[in-house]
Design an enzyme around this catalytic site. Structure first.
Site, PDB file in Angstrom:
ATOM      1  N   HIS A 231       0.851  -1.192   0.000  1.00  7.22           N
ATOM      2  CA  HIS A 231       0.000   0.000   0.000  1.00  7.22           C
ATOM      3  C   HIS A 231       0.888   1.243   0.000  1.00  7.22           C
ATOM      4  CE1 HIS A 231       1.192  -0.354   4.208  1.00  7.22           C
ATOM      5  NE2 HIS A 231       0.945   0.956   4.318  1.00  7.22           N
ATOM      6  N   ASP A 233       0.798   5.280   1.766  1.00  8.61           N
ATOM      7  CA  ASP A 233       0.103   5.972   2.851  1.00  8.61           C
ATOM      8  C   ASP A 233      -0.592   7.217   2.269  1.00  8.61           C
ATOM      9  OD1 ASP A 233       1.188   4.071   4.533  1.00  8.61           O
ATOM     10  OD2 ASP A 233       2.829   5.345   5.214  1.00  8.61           O
ATOM     11  N   HIS A 288       4.793   0.015  -0.008  1.00  7.62           N
ATOM     12  CA  HIS A 288       5.487  -0.769   1.014  1.00  7.62           C
ATOM     13  C   HIS A 288       4.572  -1.858   1.567  1.00  7.62           C
ATOM     14  CE1 HIS A 288       3.738   2.814   2.887  1.00  7.62           C
ATOM     15  NE2 HIS A 288       3.612   2.145   4.014  1.00  7.62           N
ATOM     16  N   ARG A 298       6.569  -8.596  15.804  1.00  9.76           N
ATOM     17  CA  ARG A 298       7.086  -7.314  15.319  1.00  9.76           C
ATOM     18  C   ARG A 298       6.145  -6.201  15.783  1.00  9.76           C
ATOM     19  NH1 ARG A 298       9.630  -4.416  11.367  1.00  9.76           N
ATOM     20  NH2 ARG A 298       8.409  -2.709  10.515  1.00  9.76           N
TER      21      ARG A 298
HETATM   22  C1  OGA Z   1       1.606   1.596   8.130  1.00  9.45           C
HETATM   23  C2  OGA Z   1       2.826   0.851   7.748  1.00  9.45           C
HETATM   24  C3  OGA Z   1       4.793  -0.363   8.415  1.00  9.45           C
HETATM   25  C4  OGA Z   1       5.288  -1.181   9.571  1.00  9.45           C
HETATM   26  O1  OGA Z   1       1.227   1.559   9.321  1.00  9.45           O
HETATM   27  O2  OGA Z   1       1.012   2.233   7.225  1.00  9.45           O
HETATM   28  O3  OGA Z   1       3.138   0.799   6.589  1.00  9.45           O
HETATM   29  O4  OGA Z   1       6.468  -1.525   9.542  1.00  9.45           O
HETATM   30  N1  OGA Z   1       3.548   0.267   8.709  1.00  9.45           N
HETATM   31  O5  OGA Z   1       4.517  -1.487  10.458  1.00  9.45           O
HETATM   32 NI    NI Z   2       2.102   2.305   5.475  1.00 10.66          NI
END
Ligand code: OGA
Ligand code: NI
Length: 334
Positions: A231, A233, A288, A298
């Site tokens: 996605h 942001d 990402h 994580r």
């Molecule tokens: C998000 C995102 C990445 C992560 O919250 O939009 O891409 O490493 N998080 O959690």
């Molecule tokens: Ni994100």
């Protein structure tokens, strides 16, 4: 048309059966609802990626905010990558550690306690699935908790009478991250030639920030699961603190998925959709995703920064800046 984020969520409710995360602590095998065919994420995830993770040998730029050339370095990183790691950012290591510890404490609670703060179908804050969930046919190996402004209402549902430490910490974190986000936004807009006059909202009290706590539990079959599907942001920019467990990857044209290595002292900064548009696509909004791990949990904390909710962007601001540049050049030559 919805004029605020709350109104947008009210007008497009997510129904409860879509947003209750499963109780990951009680799951011993990957349910079909969470099993992603390897071609499904649209960007070619396959188990080979994991073996090949260091394959390209490329890593995203690391920038020192105290460097006298930080503006240029940030600008070039945004143009080339849309994302970078930021060091010497001024946010204390102990604050980052405390926020991560609170996220761990929250997600470690029994499912029924977390569900007390379940995001309502038409709500924006609280506990729940990833907001992007409805756009994908499979569920993600993820739980989240969203904060906008005071977290009191939701935190008090979870910890009645003793949510003050959590609330104070998160409010302090939002304050510090807002200052950093404003500074970075000014640097990025300045780099593409947008004046402070044109972006008066930066630093105004109306500008918006949201904190998103993310939890990706250990997963019995990580190669078939997805922590967060690919996605971009929607923010202007996102500042992310990630725990020591790897998982975040960004997609780079002609290269593929590139891991973003965890560094406890660095914050990951990425360009969001709005900055992509404002910059007239000079900065890509980086795609990402997050993969999950068989043994390690994580955690991450994202801060999304954007203009006031009623901000109307009529056209890319950078195009206007470039046009003025060309115009004055012509005048000069004539
Ligand atoms: C998000 C995102 C990445 C992560 O919250 O939009 O891409 O490493 N998080 O959690
Ligand atoms: Ni994100």
């Amino acid at each position: 048309m919805a004029s605020t984020l709350s109104e947008a969520y009210r007008d497009h409710p997510q129904y409860l059966h879509h947003i209750i995360p499963i109780d990951f602590s009680s799951v011993r095998s990957l349910p079909d609802s969470h099993a992603w065919p390897q071609t499904m994420d649209g960007a070619g995830r396959c188990s080979a990626d994991d073996d090949d993770e260091e394959g390209s040998g490329l890593s995203i730029p690391v920038i020192d905010l105290m460097d006298p050339n930080a503006v240029e370095q940030i600008g070039f990183a945004c143009e080339e990558w849309g994302v970078f790691q930021l060091k010497n950012h001024g946010v204390g290591l102990s604050l980052l550690e405390e926020v991560e510890a609170e996220a761990k404490r929250l997600f470690a609670l029994p499912a029924n306690q977390k569900l007390k703060a379940l995001r309502s179908p038409d709500g924006a804050t609280g506990y729940g699935r990833a907001r992007i969930s409805p756009f994908f046919p499979k569920y993600m190996w993820h739980e989240g908790f969203t904060i906008m402004g005071s977290p009191f209402h939701d935190a008090n549902e979870i910890w009645p009478d003793h949510c003050a430490p959590f609330c104070e910490l998160m409010e302090n974190y939002q304050k510090q991250l807002k200052v950093l986000a404003e500074k970075l936004t000014r640097m990025m807009l300045g780099f593409v030639g947008i004046s402070e006059e044109e972006a008066k909202w930066v630093g105004s009290s109306g500008s918006t920030g949201a904190v998103q706590l993310n939890y990706y539990p250990q997963c019995p079959e990580p190669n078939r699961a997805m922590g967060l599907a690919p996605h971009t942001d929607t923010s202007v920019l996102t500042i992310l603190h990630q725990s020591q467990t790897k998982g975040l990857q960004i997609f780079k044209d002609r290269v593929g998925w590139v891991p973003v290595h965890p560094d406890p002292r660095a914050l990951v900064v990425n360009v969001g959709d709005l900055l992509h548009i404002i910059s007239n696509a000079r900065f890509p909004c980086v795609l990402h995703r997050v993969t999950v791990d068989r043994v390690q949990h994580r955690y991450s904390v994202a801060y999304f920064y954007g203009p006031p909710l009623d901000y109307v962007l009529l056209s890319p601001l950078a195009e206007q800046a470039r046009f003025r540049g060309r115009h004055s050049e012509r005048v000069y030559r004539d």
